[in-house]
Design a protein around this motif. Structure first.
Motif, PDB file in Angstrom:
ATOM      1  N   THR A 155       0.849  -1.180   0.000  1.00  0.00           N
ATOM      2  CA  THR A 155       0.000   0.000   0.000  1.00  0.00           C
ATOM      3  C   THR A 155       0.893   1.240   0.000  1.00  0.00           C
ATOM      4  OG1 THR A 155      -0.050   0.298   2.403  1.00  0.00           O
ATOM      5  CG2 THR A 155      -1.660  -1.234   1.444  1.00  0.00           C
ATOM      6  N   ARG A 156       0.300   2.396  -0.267  1.00  0.00           N
ATOM      7  CA  ARG A 156       1.107   3.630  -0.272  1.00  0.00           C
ATOM      8  C   ARG A 156       1.660   3.920   1.120  1.00  0.00           C
ATOM      9  NH1 ARG A 156      -2.278   7.966  -2.815  1.00  0.00           N
ATOM     10  NH2 ARG A 156      -3.447   6.263  -3.752  1.00  0.00           N
ATOM     11  N   GLU A 157       0.940   3.485   2.161  1.00  0.00           N
ATOM     12  CA  GLU A 157       1.421   3.721   3.532  1.00  0.00           C
ATOM     13  C   GLU A 157       2.670   2.891   3.844  1.00  0.00           C
ATOM     14  OE1 GLU A 157      -1.805   3.113   2.831  1.00  0.00           O
ATOM     15  OE2 GLU A 157      -2.560   5.158   3.142  1.00  0.00           O
ATOM     16  N   ASP A 158       2.869   1.814   3.097  1.00  0.00           N
ATOM     17  CA  ASP A 158       4.071   0.993   3.312  1.00  0.00           C
ATOM     18  C   ASP A 158       5.346   1.725   2.889  1.00  0.00           C
ATOM     19  OD1 ASP A 158       2.699  -1.224   4.295  1.00  0.00           O
ATOM     20  OD2 ASP A 158       2.293  -1.976   2.272  1.00  0.00           O
ATOM     21  N   VAL A 159       5.193   2.743   2.062  1.00  0.00           N
ATOM     22  CA  VAL A 159       6.365   3.485   1.579  1.00  0.00           C
ATOM     23  C   VAL A 159       6.716   4.557   2.614  1.00  0.00           C
ATOM     24  CG1 VAL A 159       7.276   4.957  -0.264  1.00  0.00           C
ATOM     25  CG2 VAL A 159       5.744   3.052  -0.818  1.00  0.00           C
ATOM     26  N   ARG A 160       7.820   4.351   3.331  1.00  0.00           N
ATOM     27  CA  ARG A 160       8.182   5.268   4.421  1.00  0.00           C
ATOM     28  C   ARG A 160       9.310   6.220   4.034  1.00  0.00           C
ATOM     29  NH1 ARG A 160       9.916   1.439   8.597  1.00  0.00           N
ATOM     30  NH2 ARG A 160      10.044  -0.003   6.874  1.00  0.00           N
ATOM     31  N   HIS A 161      10.100   5.850   3.039  1.00  0.00           N
ATOM     32  CA  HIS A 161      11.229   6.681   2.628  1.00  0.00           C
ATOM     33  C   HIS A 161      11.335   6.679   1.099  1.00  0.00           C
ATOM     34  CE1 HIS A 161      12.868   6.918   6.730  1.00  0.00           C
ATOM     35  NE2 HIS A 161      12.485   5.658   6.844  1.00  0.00           N
ATOM     36  N   ILE A 162      11.572   7.847   0.547  1.00  0.00           N
ATOM     37  CA  ILE A 162      11.814   7.973  -0.895  1.00  0.00           C
ATOM     38  C   ILE A 162      13.117   8.758  -1.055  1.00  0.00           C
ATOM     39  CG2 ILE A 162      10.985   8.958  -3.068  1.00  0.00           C
ATOM     40  CD1 ILE A 162       8.110   8.691  -1.927  1.00  0.00           C
ATOM     41  N   ILE A 163      14.074   8.176  -1.750  1.00  0.00           N
ATOM     42  CA  ILE A 163      15.346   8.871  -2.004  1.00  0.00           C
ATOM     43  C   ILE A 163      15.308   9.350  -3.453  1.00  0.00           C
ATOM     44  CG2 ILE A 163      17.857   8.690  -1.929  1.00  0.00           C
ATOM     45  CD1 ILE A 163      17.452   6.109  -0.247  1.00  0.00           C
ATOM     46  N   VAL A 164      15.377  10.659  -3.637  1.00  0.00           N
ATOM     47  CA  VAL A 164      15.284  11.201  -4.992  1.00  0.00           C
ATOM     48  C   VAL A 164      16.669  11.642  -5.472  1.00  0.00           C
ATOM     49  CG1 VAL A 164      12.877  11.918  -4.718  1.00  0.00           C
ATOM     50  CG2 VAL A 164      14.702  13.535  -4.177  1.00  0.00           C
ATOM     51  N   THR A 165      16.876  11.558  -6.789  1.00  0.00           N
ATOM     52  CA  THR A 165      18.148  12.028  -7.338  1.00  0.00           C
ATOM     53  C   THR A 165      18.177  13.562  -7.374  1.00  0.00           C
ATOM     54  OG1 THR A 165      17.296  11.884  -9.598  1.00  0.00           O
ATOM     55  CG2 THR A 165      18.504   9.960  -8.746  1.00  0.00           C
ATOM     56  N   HIS A 166      17.021  14.160  -7.600  1.00  0.00           N
ATOM     57  CA  HIS A 166      16.900  15.620  -7.597  1.00  0.00           C
ATOM     58  C   HIS A 166      15.416  15.968  -7.637  1.00  0.00           C
ATOM     59  CE1 HIS A 166      16.818  14.506 -11.817  1.00  0.00           C
ATOM     60  NE2 HIS A 166      16.617  15.735 -12.228  1.00  0.00           N
ATOM     61  N   LEU A 167      15.107  17.252  -7.628  1.00  0.00           N
ATOM     62  CA  LEU A 167      13.703  17.667  -7.459  1.00  0.00           C
ATOM     63  C   LEU A 167      13.093  18.266  -8.731  1.00  0.00           C
ATOM     64  CD1 LEU A 167      14.037  19.218  -3.867  1.00  0.00           C
ATOM     65  CD2 LEU A 167      13.065  16.995  -4.465  1.00  0.00           C
ATOM     66  N   ASP A 168      13.696  17.981  -9.886  1.00  0.00           N
ATOM     67  CA  ASP A 168      13.073  18.445 -11.132  1.00  0.00           C
ATOM     68  C   ASP A 168      11.653  17.897 -11.256  1.00  0.00           C
ATOM     69  OD1 ASP A 168      14.914  20.105 -12.290  1.00  0.00           O
ATOM     70  OD2 ASP A 168      15.797  18.592 -13.602  1.00  0.00           O
ATOM     71  N   MET A 169      10.820  18.661 -11.973  1.00  0.00           N
ATOM     72  CA  MET A 169       9.389  18.332 -12.027  1.00  0.00           C
ATOM     73  C   MET A 169       9.110  16.945 -12.599  1.00  0.00           C
ATOM     74  SD  MET A 169       8.063  20.619 -15.242  1.00  0.00           S
ATOM     75  CE  MET A 169       9.115  22.058 -15.057  1.00  0.00           C
ATOM     76  N   ASP A 170       9.967  16.482 -13.510  1.00  0.00           N
ATOM     77  CA  ASP A 170       9.700  15.180 -14.132  1.00  0.00           C
ATOM     78  C   ASP A 170      10.268  14.018 -13.312  1.00  0.00           C
ATOM     79  OD1 ASP A 170      12.207  16.270 -14.853  1.00  0.00           O
ATOM     80  OD2 ASP A 170      12.408  14.854 -16.506  1.00  0.00           O
ATOM     81  N   HIS A 171      10.755  14.314 -12.112  1.00  0.00           N
ATOM     82  CA  HIS A 171      11.310  13.244 -11.265  1.00  0.00           C
ATOM     83  C   HIS A 171      10.550  13.081  -9.955  1.00  0.00           C
ATOM     84  CE1 HIS A 171      15.034  12.267 -13.548  1.00  0.00           C
ATOM     85  NE2 HIS A 171      14.642  13.391 -14.141  1.00  0.00           N
ATOM     86  N   ILE A 172       9.721  14.048  -9.596  1.00  0.00           N
ATOM     87  CA  ILE A 172       9.039  13.940  -8.301  1.00  0.00           C
ATOM     88  C   ILE A 172       7.523  14.096  -8.442  1.00  0.00           C
ATOM     89  CG2 ILE A 172      11.050  14.715  -6.990  1.00  0.00           C
ATOM     90  CD1 ILE A 172       9.490  17.437  -6.653  1.00  0.00           C
TER      91      ILE A 172
END
Ligand SMILES: [Zn+2]
Length: 213
Positions: A29-46
């Motif tokens: 479920t979406r609640e199971d996702v506790r951490h998201i590591i992003v490469t950067h915050l560009d609009m097409d990545h987040i």
């Protein structure tokens, strides 16, 4: 997303391809996702982080400055504040750390789990980072937008003009971009079969995501 960007990267606007739907198909479920590591915050990545309001969003302190705290004029045009307006819980990771396979300063995010490494690779954006993941079978190095096309790493295929144009338009610091790309290319030439390198936009890497190899 601006029309020119849509034309160049041609995203598939299919709800079934969103991260939350893919995770649900895996039985979570979406609640199971506790951490998201992003490469950067560009609009097409987040674009999907609002689907995970309970998750902590990990990024570099430099990327937070560029996108959220103190963006410059060009930076204001590339980021979309609405994407974190739901109250995204950012966790910033400052500079420093230990060397990781040729990169001078990486941080293993042991507070989340062992085998997750944030590797600052500025250039595409002020605070871009690669993310290395120990899958158990081999390491995966997610390079985000540190390169757009494998031709830039192994030189075997010509890079389409549209990709070159997109990359040039989106580069924050070309000198640092090329410096970090050189490190990725050296890692690739090292022929480490225990490491798989992927880019966010390379068509071959995207196809492999549909048909895992
Ligand atoms: Zn980007």
């Amino acid at each position: 997303m601006p029309r020119w960007m849509r034309h160049l990267i041609r995203p598939a606007f299919d709800p079934a391809e969103t991260a939350v739907r893919q995770i649900e198909r895996l039985g979570f479920t979406r609640e199971d996702v506790r951490h998201i590591i992003v490469t950067h915050l560009d609009m097409d990545h987040i674009g999907g982080i609002a689907d995970f309001p309970h998750a902590k969003i990990h990024t570099t302190a430099a990327e937070m400055l560029a996108a959220v705290v103190n963006p410059g004029r060009r930076e204001r045009a590339r980021y979309r504040r609405v994407q974190w307006a739901h109250g995204a819980q950012f966790v910033e990771h400052g500079p420093g750390g230990e060397s990781w396979r040729g990169f001078p300063a990486a941080q293993e995010l042991t507070a989340i789990a062992p085998g997750l490494v944030l590797i600052p690779t500025p250039g595409h954006t002020r605070g871009h980072a690669c993310v290395a993941v120990d899958s158990g079978l081999r390491w995966l190095l997610h390079c985000g937008d540190a390169f757009y096309h494998w031709g830039a790493i192994d030189g075997r295929a010509a890079i389409p003009w549209s990709v070159k144009a997109m990359e040039a338009l989106a580069t924050y610091d070309r000198e640092k971009l090329l410096e970090n790309r050189q490190r990725i290319a050296e890692l690739h030439r090292g022929d480490d079969h225990g490491l798989r390198i992927v880019s966010a936009h390379d068509p071959a890497d995207l196809a492999a995501c549909v048909t895992p190899t």
